[in-house]
Design a protein around this motif. Structure first.
Motif, mmCIF file in Angstrom:
data_model
loop_
_atom_site.group_PDB
_atom_site.id
_atom_site.type_symbol
_atom_site.label_atom_id
_atom_site.label_comp_id
_atom_site.label_asym_id
_atom_site.label_seq_id
_atom_site.Cartn_x
_atom_site.Cartn_y
_atom_site.Cartn_z
ATOM 1 N N SER A 32 92.868 -55.421 92.977
ATOM 2 C CA SER A 32 94.086 -55.442 92.304
ATOM 3 C C SER A 32 93.358 -55.260 90.699
ATOM 4 C CB SER A 32 94.497 -56.877 92.155
ATOM 5 O OG SER A 32 93.449 -57.850 91.762
ATOM 6 N N SER A 33 94.185 -55.007 89.859
ATOM 7 C CA SER A 33 94.082 -54.641 88.403
ATOM 8 C C SER A 33 94.876 -55.647 87.429
ATOM 9 C CB SER A 33 94.393 -53.043 88.087
ATOM 10 O OG SER A 33 93.406 -52.224 89.150
ATOM 11 N N VAL A 34 94.236 -56.133 86.583
ATOM 12 C CA VAL A 34 94.863 -56.699 85.467
ATOM 13 C C VAL A 34 94.766 -56.094 83.997
ATOM 14 C CG1 VAL A 34 95.073 -58.944 84.246
ATOM 15 C CG2 VAL A 34 94.592 -58.939 86.804
ATOM 16 N N GLN A 35 95.480 -56.091 83.469
ATOM 17 C CA GLN A 35 95.411 -55.496 81.730
ATOM 18 C C GLN A 35 94.763 -56.303 81.090
ATOM 19 O OE1 GLN A 35 96.222 -52.763 80.386
ATOM 20 N NE2 GLN A 35 95.663 -53.365 78.323
ATOM 21 N N GLU A 36 93.530 -55.712 80.565
ATOM 22 C CA GLU A 36 92.576 -56.379 79.545
ATOM 23 C C GLU A 36 92.299 -55.383 78.521
ATOM 24 O OE1 GLU A 36 90.034 -59.758 80.919
ATOM 25 O OE2 GLU A 36 90.001 -58.432 82.601
ATOM 26 N N PRO A 37 92.282 -55.926 77.343
ATOM 27 C CA PRO A 37 92.940 -57.145 76.787
ATOM 28 C C PRO A 37 94.320 -56.944 76.805
ATOM 29 C CG PRO A 37 92.284 -55.626 74.939
ATOM 30 C CD PRO A 37 91.830 -54.913 76.214
ATOM 31 N N ALA A 38 95.314 -57.997 76.284
ATOM 32 C CA ALA A 38 96.457 -58.134 76.283
ATOM 33 C C ALA A 38 96.933 -56.839 75.239
ATOM 34 C CB ALA A 38 97.011 -59.553 75.823
ATOM 35 N N TRP A 39 98.186 -56.355 75.791
ATOM 36 C CA TRP A 39 98.633 -55.384 74.848
ATOM 37 C C TRP A 39 99.638 -55.910 73.638
ATOM 38 C CZ3 TRP A 39 98.081 -50.153 75.642
ATOM 39 C CH2 TRP A 39 99.116 -49.457 75.126
ATOM 40 N N PRO A 40 99.359 -55.592 72.439
ATOM 41 C CA PRO A 40 100.075 -56.076 71.136
ATOM 42 C C PRO A 40 101.086 -55.224 71.198
ATOM 43 C CG PRO A 40 98.276 -54.720 70.627
ATOM 44 C CD PRO A 40 97.955 -54.774 72.174
ATOM 45 N N LEU A 41 102.398 -56.267 71.177
ATOM 46 C CA LEU A 41 103.643 -55.490 71.086
ATOM 47 C C LEU A 41 104.035 -55.091 69.559
ATOM 48 C CD1 LEU A 41 105.301 -57.696 73.856
ATOM 49 C CD2 LEU A 41 104.806 -55.192 73.990
ATOM 50 N N GLN A 42 104.990 -54.151 69.698
ATOM 51 C CA GLN A 42 105.358 -53.736 68.215
ATOM 52 C C GLN A 42 106.800 -53.412 68.518
ATOM 53 O OE1 GLN A 42 103.167 -50.304 66.456
ATOM 54 N NE2 GLN A 42 101.189 -51.158 66.743
ATOM 55 N N ALA A 50 103.557 -61.923 70.810
ATOM 56 C CA ALA A 50 104.010 -60.923 70.644
ATOM 57 C C ALA A 50 102.861 -59.925 71.433
ATOM 58 C CB ALA A 50 104.180 -60.044 69.150
ATOM 59 N N ILE A 51 102.651 -60.318 72.575
ATOM 60 C CA ILE A 51 101.890 -59.856 73.360
ATOM 61 C C ILE A 51 102.305 -59.597 74.956
ATOM 62 C CG2 ILE A 51 99.522 -60.327 72.159
ATOM 63 C CD1 ILE A 51 99.018 -62.527 74.324
ATOM 64 N N ALA A 52 101.872 -58.562 75.719
ATOM 65 C CA ALA A 52 102.258 -58.375 77.152
ATOM 66 C C ALA A 52 100.828 -58.076 77.985
ATOM 67 C CB ALA A 52 102.920 -57.089 77.047
ATOM 68 N N ARG A 53 101.055 -58.686 79.068
ATOM 69 C CA ARG A 53 99.887 -58.366 80.066
ATOM 70 C C ARG A 53 100.764 -58.065 81.347
ATOM 71 N NH1 ARG A 53 94.555 -59.886 79.366
ATOM 72 N NH2 ARG A 53 95.046 -61.557 77.917
ATOM 73 N N TRP A 54 99.705 -57.273 81.932
ATOM 74 C CA TRP A 54 100.550 -57.095 83.427
ATOM 75 C C TRP A 54 99.404 -56.790 84.208
ATOM 76 C CZ3 TRP A 54 101.498 -53.765 78.970
ATOM 77 C CH2 TRP A 54 100.734 -52.723 78.756
ATOM 78 N N CYS A 55 99.840 -56.850 85.656
ATOM 79 C CA CYS A 55 98.926 -56.739 86.804
ATOM 80 C C CYS A 55 99.604 -55.933 87.986
ATOM 81 C CB CYS A 55 98.469 -57.883 87.268
ATOM 82 S SG CYS A 55 99.943 -59.266 87.869
ATOM 83 N N HIS A 56 98.944 -55.207 88.794
ATOM 84 C CA HIS A 56 99.446 -54.560 89.816
ATOM 85 C C HIS A 56 98.595 -54.337 90.950
ATOM 86 C CE1 HIS A 56 97.018 -51.265 88.567
ATOM 87 N NE2 HIS A 56 97.516 -50.613 89.651
ATOM 88 N N VAL A 57 99.059 -54.093 92.136
ATOM 89 C CA VAL A 57 98.512 -53.726 93.458
ATOM 90 C C VAL A 57 99.306 -52.669 94.142
ATOM 91 C CG1 VAL A 57 97.765 -54.784 95.862
ATOM 92 C CG2 VAL A 57 97.643 -56.289 93.888
ATOM 93 N N GLY A 58 98.546 -51.577 94.323
ATOM 94 C CA GLY A 58 99.139 -50.685 94.955
ATOM 95 C C GLY A 58 99.644 -49.361 94.270
#
Length: 254
Positions: A177-187, A111-119
């Motif tokens: 680039s950027s990466v989400q840290e820490p992982a996002w806990p989902l609810q 039940a976690i999400a992570r994301w990354c992006h460029v731009g």
């Protein structure tokens, strides 16, 4: 104990006032993983269309083959995605083609999400109907906002809004680039959104929140956001392509 969750997904992609849609989007899932990708290409003579579709296919294929969603794996995935764009150019692709990237990865078991992006393609996370987080653009205008030289509310209409300082297709030593840290806990009740600048240029944070609160389904929200873009761009017939992909987190049925 992690609360069991389920996912609902909807997407929207339109050419706007352009002849060609250079945005691309896609998703892949297994029983325990979801990968969603949105890219906004540029480069002229069809190059943006090639770059965005290439990156969406590459990210989905690479993640499906090896579904690692830790931060280091996502950084490596961005680097490899960048190399695919550069390699396509050397095979005769458009010399100046490049693309943004925003990718969302959900682990249902944890039940976690992570994301990354460029731009400047963005990821938003909503909780209780409010924006809890959004990614920070890799753009000239964002750097002016960060330095205090430009008010955030002025960024959308700034004449240099589309000038990026990082995109896929950049020399590797210049890639940011950027990466989400820490992982996002989902609810249950959380909503995630990926969208290109062709959407967020015309849909401010207040409108994102107000439309979300009155929509019963992800599909309804996509329709509301499309209407908001078209209303906002009514005086700009050549407005940009716009794409959005949303994932709604719900409580798993007992």
């Amino acid at each position: 104990m992690t609360e069991p969750i389920e996912l609902e997904l909807a997407l929207l992609t339109r050419p706007g006032g352009r002849d060609q849609n250079e945005d691309a989007c896609g998703h892949w899932h297994s029983d325990s993983r979801l990968c969603c990708v949105v890219a906004d290409g540029a480069g002229g003579h069809g190059g943006g269309d090639v770059a965005s579709k290439l990156v969406v296919r590459y990210v989905i294929g690479a993640f499906a083959a090896n579904p690692r969603d830790d931060a280091q794996a996502l950084r490596e995935l961005i680097v490899r995605s960048n190399r695919t764009v550069i390699a396509e150019r050397t095979r005769g692709g458009t010399a100046h083609m490049h693309t943004t990237l925003a990718a969302l990865f959900i682990n249902l078991d944890q039940a976690i999400a992570r994301w990354c992006h460029v731009g400047d393609t963005r990821v938003y996370a909503f909780r209780a109907g409010r924006i809890a987080m959004r990614t920070v653009d890799h753009s000239l205008v964002q750097s002016l906002v960060d330095a205090g030289h430009l008010a955030p509310e002025s960024a959308r209409g700034h004449p240099s809004r589309s000038e990026l300082y990082s995109a896929l297709g950049t020399e590797e030593d210049q890639l940011i680039s950027s990466v989400q840290e820490p992982a996002w806990p989902l609810q249950a009740g959380d909503v995630l959104l990926i969208c290109t600048d062709g959407l967020w240029e015309y849909v401010d944070d207040a409108t994102l929140e107000s439309t979300l609160r009155v929509c019963a389904t992800p599909h309804d929200w996509m329709q509301a956001l499309e209407a908001a873009v078209l209303a906002g761009a009514a005086r700009k017939p050549s407005h940009d392509n716009f794409t959005a992909l949303t994932v709604w987190i719900t409580r798993a049925a007992a």
